[in-house]
Structures are given as structure tokens and as C-alpha cells.
Design an enzyme around this catalytic site. Structure first.
Site, PDB file in Angstrom:
ATOM      1  N   GLU A  56       0.586  -3.360 -10.514  1.00 26.76           N
ATOM      2  CA  GLU A  56       1.820  -2.701 -10.117  1.00 26.76           C
ATOM      3  C   GLU A  56       2.978  -3.678 -10.321  1.00 26.76           C
ATOM      4  O   GLU A  56       3.006  -4.751  -9.724  1.00 26.76           O
ATOM      5  CB  GLU A  56       1.734  -2.279  -8.647  1.00 26.76           C
ATOM      6  CG  GLU A  56       2.934  -1.477  -8.208  1.00 26.76           C
ATOM      7  CD  GLU A  56       2.800  -0.978  -6.769  1.00 26.76           C
ATOM      8  OE1 GLU A  56       2.337  -1.750  -5.919  1.00 26.76           O
ATOM      9  OE2 GLU A  56       3.175   0.180  -6.520  1.00 26.76           O
ATOM     10  N   GLY A  58      -1.993  -4.414   2.589  1.00 23.74           N
ATOM     11  CA  GLY A  58      -2.770  -3.336   3.209  1.00 23.74           C
ATOM     12  C   GLY A  58      -4.207  -3.744   3.468  1.00 23.74           C
ATOM     13  O   GLY A  58      -4.782  -3.460   4.519  1.00 23.74           O
ATOM     14  N   GLY A  78       3.367  -0.399   2.029  1.00 26.22           N
ATOM     15  CA  GLY A  78       3.660  -1.634   1.312  1.00 26.22           C
ATOM     16  C   GLY A  78       2.607  -1.891   0.252  1.00 26.22           C
ATOM     17  O   GLY A  78       1.975  -0.958  -0.241  1.00 26.22           O
ATOM     18  N   SER A  79       2.409  -3.163  -0.059  1.00 27.81           N
ATOM     19  CA  SER A  79       1.511  -3.498  -1.158  1.00 27.81           C
ATOM     20  C   SER A  79       0.046  -3.343  -0.758  1.00 27.81           C
ATOM     21  O   SER A  79      -0.309  -3.439   0.413  1.00 27.81           O
ATOM     22  CB  SER A  79       1.757  -4.937  -1.602  1.00 27.81           C
ATOM     23  OG  SER A  79       1.271  -5.831  -0.618  1.00 27.81           O
ATOM     24  N   THR A  80      -0.794  -3.097  -1.754  1.00 29.38           N
ATOM     25  CA  THR A  80      -2.233  -2.981  -1.513  1.00 29.38           C
ATOM     26  C   THR A  80      -2.785  -4.305  -0.983  1.00 29.38           C
ATOM     27  O   THR A  80      -3.659  -4.316  -0.117  1.00 29.38           O
ATOM     28  CB  THR A  80      -2.953  -2.548  -2.802  1.00 29.38           C
ATOM     29  OG1 THR A  80      -2.592  -1.183  -3.065  1.00 29.38           O
ATOM     30  CG2 THR A  80      -4.459  -2.626  -2.667  1.00 29.38           C
ATOM     31  N   CYS A 116       6.377   3.210  -5.092  1.00 27.30           N
ATOM     32  CA  CYS A 116       4.920   3.055  -5.147  1.00 27.30           C
ATOM     33  C   CYS A 116       4.284   4.108  -6.038  1.00 27.30           C
ATOM     34  O   CYS A 116       3.260   3.868  -6.656  1.00 27.30           O
ATOM     35  CB  CYS A 116       4.335   3.109  -3.746  1.00 27.30           C
ATOM     36  SG  CYS A 116       4.971   4.495  -2.797  1.00 27.30           S
ATOM     37  N   GLU A 158      -0.195   3.363   3.316  1.00 27.98           N
ATOM     38  CA  GLU A 158       0.344   3.952   2.098  1.00 27.98           C
ATOM     39  C   GLU A 158       0.700   2.779   1.200  1.00 27.98           C
ATOM     40  O   GLU A 158       1.649   2.043   1.475  1.00 27.98           O
ATOM     41  CB  GLU A 158       1.560   4.815   2.452  1.00 27.98           C
ATOM     42  CG  GLU A 158       1.843   5.866   1.411  1.00 27.98           C
ATOM     43  CD  GLU A 158       2.807   5.378   0.369  1.00 27.98           C
ATOM     44  OE1 GLU A 158       2.325   4.817  -0.641  1.00 27.98           O
ATOM     45  OE2 GLU A 158       4.012   5.517   0.553  1.00 27.98           O
ATOM     46  N   LYS A 195       8.867  -2.532  12.458  1.00 25.78           N
ATOM     47  CA  LYS A 195       9.418  -3.713  11.793  1.00 25.78           C
ATOM     48  C   LYS A 195       9.875  -3.339  10.388  1.00 25.78           C
ATOM     49  O   LYS A 195       9.076  -3.001   9.534  1.00 25.78           O
ATOM     50  CB  LYS A 195       8.377  -4.832  11.677  1.00 25.78           C
ATOM     51  CG  LYS A 195       9.007  -6.124  11.116  1.00 25.78           C
ATOM     52  CD  LYS A 195       7.992  -7.119  10.600  1.00 25.78           C
ATOM     53  CE  LYS A 195       7.616  -6.911   9.156  1.00 25.78           C
ATOM     54  NZ  LYS A 195       8.707  -7.162   8.186  1.00 25.78           N
TER      55      LYS A 195
END
Lengths: 476, 289
Positions: free
Chosen positions: A387, A239, A234-236, A290, A256, A182
Site C-alpha cells: 500500500e 492493526g 489505520g495501517s495493517t 485505504c 479497518e 485519539k
């Protein structure tokens, strides 16, 4: 500053369809649901195409296709045959590189200089690299005859759309898995173009399936009971949610995630090179990286000198049309991301840091943010902790190497770090102490398919690239 | 009239935190029985506070232990094996009590434990050569990947195999430079405390291994959700508890080891238990004159 005549790359290279379906089992199919969205050019807000927001039923159909392809074809194919498909794909990407670069810049907003010279060469190289592994897995140190996992669910971000696709699909296929991928909802077009490349390569149907959509589609995909592997970049924040929802399922998971890298400059550094490295570290891809060097840690004794040089350099950056070959800084990918960058920058001012940007004309339409520096930043400030994922650099100072390490590691993230010094033993000492998955010394933001990439701590787990990248897609 | 037989001096089983042997701060204990149901001892029942103290001790020990040379760590693990061998008889007796196995079988288990330690000790300065790489990047850069310890690892030791199983989960974690907090087998915790006495006299710095005895269901969730723990090994958690611990671990993206099915501790281990708790760091530097 020099005046440049506009040098736009031609848009005629790309052929964007007004509307896209999903790529399932080697065919374009209409979504079983009726939700659709539009992807726009962030530099002009012009609608590029319409695409489907895949439903749970669509995801189920794609996973079934991937399962069937895994069991009937791909999982049984000798590695040497899989390799040749991947080499074919790599070649087609090289042949269509300019077209894909233009498409990427249109959909993402990144400068053509970057999509053409960084993204696309790395995409092709990644497929080439993992193609070669497909028939050599027994030598990877992961067992004599390592087996694939099965169906891989892969969810990728919008900052390097095609490159992240390559990082996910190339190793998965090389190891004998089939995939459902996706792409991000703001940048689906190069992934959809990749579907066409799979057809040109005669890749067996169902080996690669592309389902477009937003968060709900991604969730349906990672939660699908018949996937064996989940890979997310993507973002933490997301995640964490994925790690929680995959918990207990026995699906293999690699993540990641975000970062807040320190870029550390010592007083003996080659200053001009360091300035270039700082600029590349945080303004490459509008800071939508990132591993961006978003915290500049500069040794106190050279702070003024370095900042003067940095400001001079920032004043020469050209912001504007991503398709113009002179452009250094393109458009922010979306209105939502622009709002986030603005809000964190305002927080920086409110918390007492001093904001600076070069004078920089901003186009009337589209999403833009000028290169921005914050000085007088404390470690407690939000702009030093969170971030931002935009062209915003927070400057902090240090006196001793130990203090630099302490500050650099003072983050829940641990993706990357930079060190600038001419002293070799200090580089190695710093590299040893920094808790980050990638350490760039006297360089920054370098990537290569042979080189493992991935984070410590809350920047995620697993590695992509190199021999290490195979482990994520093998049953070991 | 016969002489009265001498009354033995029993051992008080306490926790092992930061190189010291404290009782649980909660003052609680629980009864440990033999496999036949006879009273063996009152073991400390560690609390949340003890678990947090143990994490603090493990964190404090991390820079020193991870910064020690691999050679040094290997020697210390080998030293642990030497000390264990020296106390063989004591471990055999405890295993007979705890597991109801024959003395001969207990002897085999003790021997296997010593051998397991020796095997892992040798890995300290070799795992890097297996896991690292010099990467041939397409450009003038020196590019090197090395492995580093993840940090503080919380280990729920297996319920079965109170000695061999225990050492088989501790050794791979610490040999690479991690420090750990271990929840011992709830049913058979006594060998773990005797092992702590071995560790305390083996030049292993205090805090590298911290041992808690008590209820797994009480301690594992605190450790899995602790924000200063980097990884969890849920080997000794029953399934349902393991799933909720795995969910808790997501909060700060802990690395989670949850081996499928039952592990055969007699079998030759693979590298998995070491590599799960290693991070790969890649260093780039330009090449030029």
C-alpha cells in the site's frame, strides 16, 4: 489547459488556538505529562498549533471519566434521549461545516473541494444516521434489547480525520457506549474542534473524551484494562500489533486497515466514465485512501487507448493550495508519508516499471507529490503489492475475466475493488468472485452512512456504516 | 464344550483429509480409553504436516463449496443428518464408551445432534436474507450488502460433547460455504472419525470438512499461525493456549471465535457461530438511463 484565477477559501472562518490541552470529562485539561508536539499545515509547513502527547496517566484519567459517564449517565439514558444529543451534534456540524472544512484542509492538506463537498456532508450524515438508530436498536436483528459494551477506545488515522471520528463516535454513542478517542498526531485539530461541538450540544461530561498523541498514547489507550471495546482505523501493520496486544483480553475489536484495490476495466467499458473513475479512485485525497484503486487492471486490447485518455486527463489536474477551490490535488499529509511515497516509487523504477507524471509545477514549500502512473508493472513488484497511500497508480493488464479475478485477488488485502463494464451479468459475476468488502461497479470511492464498509482478509474485520455497523458497539 | 465366541473386527481410526482417510504421515498414534480407563483404540496423532495438508485440502475445496448454491448446501447438510440418523446405534455405543453416559442419555445426545444438523441445514438459504441489506444511500445508486463465507476456518472442537458439541461447531461453519479443519476432542476423538465416515457418504465434497485427531496443544498453534487460514474457532482450547493462539492469529488478522465460559451444547444456538465466519460485501452501481 485553461488558466484559472486563484479562488482561495478564506482562512478567517477558523479560530485556531496556539495551544491545546486534552478534552476529558467535558473540560479542557492540561496533560499530566509535559510532552508536546506541533501540528503543521502540510501545504506550507507553517505551525498551526501545539498539542499534548497524552501520557498513560492522561489516558487513565480519560478512561475513568468515560467509565463514570457510562455508569452514571449515558449507559442509563433512554435511547430516544441519546438520539436527540446525536441529532444536535449533526446539526451543529452542518452549521459549522464550512469552518470545519477549512480547518480540515489546513491541518490535513486535502483540497477544500473535497473537505467541503465530501468529508463534511458525510460527517453530518453519519451522525444523523446513527442518531436515528439510538432508540431502535431492538429492531436491528441483534437481539430484543441489545446492551452497550461500556467504554470504547478509538484510534483514528489522518486521511479523513473528522470523517473517521464520525464513523467511530456516532455508532458508539448511539449504542450507549462512552468513548475515548485519539486522533492522529498530524491531524488533531478537527477532533479538538469536535470537543467544542460536544460542549455546544451540552453532551454530558465524559461521554466523549479526546486525547491527542502519537503511537504511545494509542497503545496506552487500547491496552487500558478498563476499556471494553477497541476500534482502530489505520495501517495493517499497526492493526496486527493491536490485534496481538488485545488478544486474550476479551475486548471487542474491530479493525479497518489497509488495501491495494484492483480497479478493473474491461474492453466494453464506457471509457470516459472509466477514466473519471480511475482518477477518482487513486487521486481522490492524494491517494491517502485505504480503499483507493491503486492497481489498475486494464484489458489488454484497450490498454493503449485507455492510457492515452488517462494521461490526457491527468494533465488537466491542478495541484496546489488546498484552500483554492480549483485545486484537484492537495498536499501530502506529512514529510514521513512523502518519504514513503518517494521510496516506493523509486522501488517501482528500480524493479523495472515505467514511471510517468504530467508536467506539474510543485510549490516550493510543503509536501507534494505529482500524480504518477507506472506501466509495465508485474504482480511481484512492490508497487503492485504494498500500500503506497499516495497518488501513485500501478497499471497491469489482463486478457480474460478469470485472469482479472486471479490478479485482483492476489493480495493479502481485501478492502475494495472496482469493475468497469457495460455488461450486467459480467458485473455480477465479477462482484461475486472478488474477495473484497466493497465492490464499486461503474463507479468508485462512494460512501454513505447506510452502507456497510470494511474489509476481507488482512484489511481487517467488522463493518462501519449501516445496520452492520451497530454490531461493533453492542454486546451481542 | 461351548463354541468359541466370535472375535470382533475392530475399526482402525484414521484422519479425514480431502475426502480420504489417511493415517498420520508421522506414523504416530495415541491410546484412547473409555471414561472408565479401558482401552478403546489407537487414534492417529496428527502432526504439523497433517495439519498443513488439511489446510491445503480445505483451501482447494473452498471455491466449489462456497460457489455451490445455498439450496444445494442445505440439502447436503440435511443428507448428513439422514446418514447420522441411520448410524444412530453406532454413535450411541461410542458415546456410552467415550462419555460413560447411559444408553438412554447417549440416545438423547445422538438425537439432539441430528436435530442440530437439521436446524443448521435450513439456514443455508435464509441467513443471507437476515444478514444482507438493500441500503438506501443518498444518491442514485443501487447498493446491496450480502454475506459471504470467510474462507478456511480452523476449528478446535470442544473437549466435552464429542458428538453434539462437534456437530454444533462444524455445521455453522460449513452451512454458509466455509471449509474447515477440525481438531477433534483429544480425550474422546473416536466419534469424530465415525462422523467423518458419515460425511464421506453424504455427498459433502472432499475437503470441506477435514478432521484431525491428536494433541490440541500441538495442533492448535500451527493452525492459528497458518497464513492460509482465515479464521479460528478456539472453543476447545484451554484458556492459556487460547490466548497464545489468539496472539498468533493476529499475524494475518484471522477472525477469532472464543466463546466466554462453557457452552451449553443442549441449548438452542444463536446465529453467532454462523455470523462470526461471514464477511459482508457491499456492491455499488449507479442508477441511470
Amino acid at each position: 489547459m485553461f488558466e484559472y484565477a486563484p479562488a482561495p477559501e478564506s482562512r478567517d472562518l477558523v479560530d485556531i488556538r496556539p495551544s491545546y490541552g486534552l478534552f476529558v470529562n467535558g473540560e479542557w485539561v492540561d496533560s499530566l505529562g509535559d510532552e508536546r508536539d506541533k501540528t503543521i499545515n502540510p501545504a506550507s509547513e507553517e505551525v498551526l498549533a501545539e498539542f499534548s502527547l497524552a501520557s498513560e496517566a492522561d489516558v487513565d484519567r480519560a478512561v475513568s471519566a468515560a467509565r463514570k459517564a457510562y455508569e452514571s449517565v449515558w449507559g442509563r439514558l433512554p435511547g430516544s434521549e441519546r438520539a436527540k444529543y446525536l441529532f444536535r451534534i449533526a446539526r451543529i456540524i452542518q452549521e459549522r461545516a464550512r469552518e470545519l472544512a477549512v480547518l480540515e484542509s489546513l491541518d490535513n492538506g486535502k483540497p477544500i473541494r473535497e473537505s467541503r463537498d465530501v468529508d463534511l456532508p458525510l460527517v453530518a450524515a453519519h451522525f444523523f444516521y446513527y442518531a436515528g438508530w439510538a432508540d431502535k436498536l431492538g429492531y436491528a436483528g441483534l437481539g430484543a434489547d441489545p446492551r452497550p459494551l461500556g467504554v470504547a477506545a478509538q484510534v483514528i488515522p489522518w486521511n479523513f480525520p473528522l470523517l473517521m471520528l464520525a464513523w467511530k463516535i456516532a455508532p458508539a454513542l448511539a449504542c450507549g457506549n462512552t468513548v475515548v478517542l485519539k486522533p492522529a498526531e498530524t491531524t488533531p485539530l478537527t477532533a479538538l474542534a469536535f470537543a467544542d461541538i460536544c460542549r455546544q450540544a451540552d453532551l454530558p461530561p465524559g461521554v466523549v473524551n479526546i486525547v491527542t498523541g502519537a503511537g504511545a498514547t494509542g497503545q496506552a489507550l487500547v491496552d487500558h484494562p478498563d476499556v471494553n471495546k477497541v476500534a482502530f482505523t489505520g495501517s495493517t501493520e499497526v492493526g496486527r500489533m493491536i490485534a496481538r496486544s488485545v488478544a486474550g483480553s476479551r475486548k471487542k475489536l474491530t479493525l479497518e486497515l489497509g488495501g491495494k484495490a484492483a480497479n478493473i476495466v474491461f474492453d466494453d467499458a464506457a471509457l470516459d466514465q472509466a477514466v473519471e473513475g480511475i482518477v477518482n479512485g487513486i487521486f481522490f485525497n492524494q491517494g491517502h485512501v485505504c480503499c483507493a484503486g491503486s492497481r489498475l487492471l486494464v484489458q489488454e486490447s484497450i490498454e493503449t487507448e485507455l492510457l492515452d485518455a488517462l494521461k490526457r486527463r491527468l494533465s488537466t489536474l491542478r495541484l496546489g493550495d488546498p484552500l483554492d477551490k480549483n485545486t484537484d490535488i492537495g498536499a501530502i499529509n506529512s514529510a514521513a508519508q512523502l518519504a514513503k511515497i518517494k521510496s516506493l516509487s523509486e522501488a517501482g523504477e528500480q524493479e523495472g516499471a515505467e514511471r510517468w507524471s504530467p508536467s506539474c509545477p510543485i510549490p516550493d514549500k510543503g509536501f507534494w507529490f505529482p500524480p504518477t502512473l507506472f506501466t509495465g508493472v508485474a504482480q511481484s513488484h512492490r508497487i503492485a503489492r504494498e500500500e503506497i497511500f499516495g497518488p501513485v497508480l500501478s497499471v497491469l493488464t489482463f486478457r480474460t475475466p478469470a485472469e482479472a479475478v486471479e490478479k485482483a485477488n492476489n493480495s493479502p488485502y481485501g478492502l475494495s475493488a472496482g469493475v468497469w463494464t457495460e455488461k450486467g451479468s459480467r458485473i455480477l459475476w465479477m462482484a461475486d468472485k472478488l474477495r473484497a468488502g466493497v465492490v464499486w461497479a461503474n463507479t468508485f470511492n462512494r460512501f454513505d452512512p447506510t452502507s456497510p464498509f470494511g474489509g476481507y482478509k488482512e484489511s481487517g474485520y467488522g463493518r462501519e456504516g449501516g445496520r452492520h455497523g451497530l454490531e461493533a458497539y453492542l454486546d451481542v | 464344550m461351548t463354541e468359541p465366541s466370535r472375535l470382533t473386527v475392530r475399526k482402525t481410526y484414521k484422519l479425514y483429509i480431502g475426502g480420504a482417510f489417511p493415517r498420520s504421515e508421522s506414523g504416530r498414534s495415541y491410546v484412547v480409553t473409555s471414561s472408565k480407563g479401558d482401552f478403546l483404540a489407537n487414534a492417529s496423532r496428527a502432526s504439523r504436516k497433517d495439519a498443513r495438508d488439511a489446510v491445503t485440502a480445505a483451501r482447494k475445496a473452498f471455491p466449489g463449496w462456497s460457489g455451490a448454491t445455498a439450496y444445494n448446501r442445505g440439502q447436503i447438510l440435511y443428507r448428513v443428518a439422514e446418514m447420522l440418523e441411520g448410524r444412530r446405534a453406532q454413535f450411541v455405543a461410542e458415546l456410552v464408551d467415550a462419555d460413560g453416559v447411559s444408553a438412554r442419555r447417549a440416545g438423547e445426545l445422538a438425537d439432539a445432534t441430528v436435530d442440530r444438523l437439521v436446524w443448521y441445514a435450513g439456514w443455508s438459504d435464509k441467513i443471507g436474507a437476515i444478514q444482507g441489506a438493500a441500503n438506501p444511500v443518498a444518491g442514485p445508486y443501487f447498493n446491496l450488502s450480502t454475506s459471504e463465507p470467510t474462507g478456511v476456518v480452523a476449528v478446535v472442537a470442544p473437549q466435552e460433547g464429542p458428538l453434539l458439541g462437534l456437530i454444533s461447531v462444524i455445521a455453522p461453519v460449513i452451512v454458509t460455504g466455509n471449509t474447515c479443519v477440525v481438531v477433534a476432542s483429544e480425550r474422546a476423538p473416536l466419534p469424530s472419525i465415525t462422523l467423518a465416515e458419515v460425511l464421506a457418504t453424504s455427498d459433502l465434497p472432499g475437503g470441506v470438512v477435514n478432521l484431525l485427531t491428536g494433541k490440541v496443544a500441538e495442533l492448535a498453534p500451527w493452525l492459528s499461525s497458518h497464513m492460509d487460514v482465515n479464521a479460528v474457532d478456539l472453543t476447545g482450547c484451554p484458556d492459556e493456549l487460547a490466548v497464545s493462539c489468539e496472539q498468533d492469529a493476529a499475524e494475518n488478522l484471522k477472525r477469532v471465535l472464543r466463546p466466554p465460559g462453557k457452552t451449553d451444547w443442549q441449548a438452542q444456538p444463536t446465529l453467532d457461530r454462523m455470523t462470526k465466519f461471514l464477511e459482508t460485501k457491499t456492491i455499488w452501481h449507479p442508477i441511470g438511463i
